[in-house]
Write a protein that holds these residues in place. Structure first.
Motif: not given
Length: 377
Positions: A216-232
């Motif tokens: 679950l923590m891996n999923v949270l971390g990955l979702s944050a990374v993908f969100g940042i990539l979308v923003l950038v």
């Protein structure tokens, strides 16, 4: 091992004294280092810190819900590349989208199908049918929209729905087939990765809770990374700083590659930390003390490994190819989030909240783990 045996104590011969003292201190279960004090601070307010860090990661991941995908073309190249210059000229100086037609191949009478294709809403033109040597025919349908636009994708679906035995290719059709293939196989990939992670971590810890929490923590971390990539990269932020031109989406295969690399690294660092926490607990420390000792024992190792990896993979950000930039930035951010927010804040706070339940397993699984006899003691 052979080289270390030959060197013996001389392996540290050139070590500066202050580093030698620090290494000697790290070799003992320290209770006064930075990471020990930080974990103790976190565990004094576990609920507040767990909720805050979880909320932060969720907020960072929200842009991922609006992710759009694109494909590789000449636009990912720098403007100095001749292929990019030709592509720009075709887009600007010639009738639109003639270089990315929807190509149709079939047998029988081509004229009715060509006429039907010309009547489709997304079709701008249809080229005359051309006979092929094997008796089949081909013609091209020109879309009114760019090749990866939703209107072009709908045109491909409409052409494939025409009566008769027809095959459809072209850039838009390739993109649709790639997306379908990725979606078809994604559940199996996720199931294999999660299942193996759960099994391996259970064998290591004897707990059912810790492996699930790690996933679950891996999923949270990955979702944050993908969100940042979308923003950038999707929304086109920091184009001048990073030296790229947004394609309006992320390259289709990059999220899968990034998932595999980042999930594996996050689990890797998690194994380092959990192994030391379990070691301290098996040695008689309380649950809270074991977490603090484990974090202190792994703090410098994981931090150094994370920084070195970020430097190595972060160098990809200097590439002039957009999807290589995406991979470099995404992986570096994933490692930094895991080594800071998750490892230093979320792990100790959740471990403190769950207490002895961290090590819980159903009786049958607990007996199975005892029979396996896999432990460091």
């Amino acid at each position: 091992p052979a080289v270390l045996m030959l060197l013996g104590p001389r392996v540290n011969a050139l070590t500066p004294p202050f580093l030698a003292r620090r290494a000697e201190r790290d070799a003992r279960p320290a209770r006064d280092g930075f990471w020990y004090r930080l974990s103790r601070l976190v565990m004094r307010h576990p609920a507040r810190i767990a909720l805050t860090t979880t909320a932060l990661l969720i907020v960072l991941g929200l842009p991922f819900l609006g992710i759009r995908f694109t494909s590789v073309d000449a636009q990912v190249l720098p403007e100095s590349a001749s292929a990019r210059q030709v592509d720009d000229a075709l887009r600007a100086d010639f009738p639109p989208f003639r270089d990315s037609p929807v190509t149709v191949v079939g047998r029988g009478d081509a004229e009715p199908l060509a006429a039907a294709a010309a009547e489709l809403p997304g079709a701008a033109a249809v080229t005359p049918a051309r006979q092929l040597e094997d008796g089949s025919w081909t013609f091209a349908v020109i879309s009114r929209a760019p090749p990866l636009d939703e209107r072009s994708q709908e045109l491909v679906r409409d052409v494939r729905a025409l009566p008769g035995d027809v095959l459809v290719t072209g850039r838009t059709a390739d993109f649709l087939d790639l997306q379908d293939s990725l979606l078809d196989h994604l559940p199996l990939v996720l199931a294999i990765v999660v299942a193996v992670t759960l099994v391996v971590l259970f064998v290591m810890t004897g707990s059912v809770i810790l492996p699930v929490k790690q996933v679950l923590m891996n999923v949270l971390g990955l979702s944050a990374v993908f969100g940042i990539l979308v923003l950038v990269f999707q929304d086109g932020r920091f184009e001048g700083l990073l030296g790229y031109t947004s394609q309006g989406g992320l390259e289709s295969t990059q999220p899968l590659l990034l998932f595999a690399v980042a999930f594996g690294l996050s689990t890797d660092y998690g194994v380092f930390l959990l192994s030391r926490i379990k070691e301290a607990r098996d040695a008689g420390h309380s649950d809270s003390e074991a977490v603090a000792v484990g974090l202190e024992r792994t703090g410098r190792i994981v931090t150094a490994a994370a920084l070195l990896f970020c430097i190595a993979i972060g160098a990809f950000v200097t590439s002039q190819i957009i999807f290589v930039k995406q991979l470099g930035l995404g992986t570096a951010i994933a490692v930094l989030i895991d080594a800071t927010i998750i490892r230093a804040l979320l792990v100790p706070s959740l471990m403190e909240l769950l207490g002895k339940w961290n090590w819980w397993a159903p009786a049958p699984l607990a007996r199975l783990h005892a029979r396996l006899g896999l432990s460091e003691t």
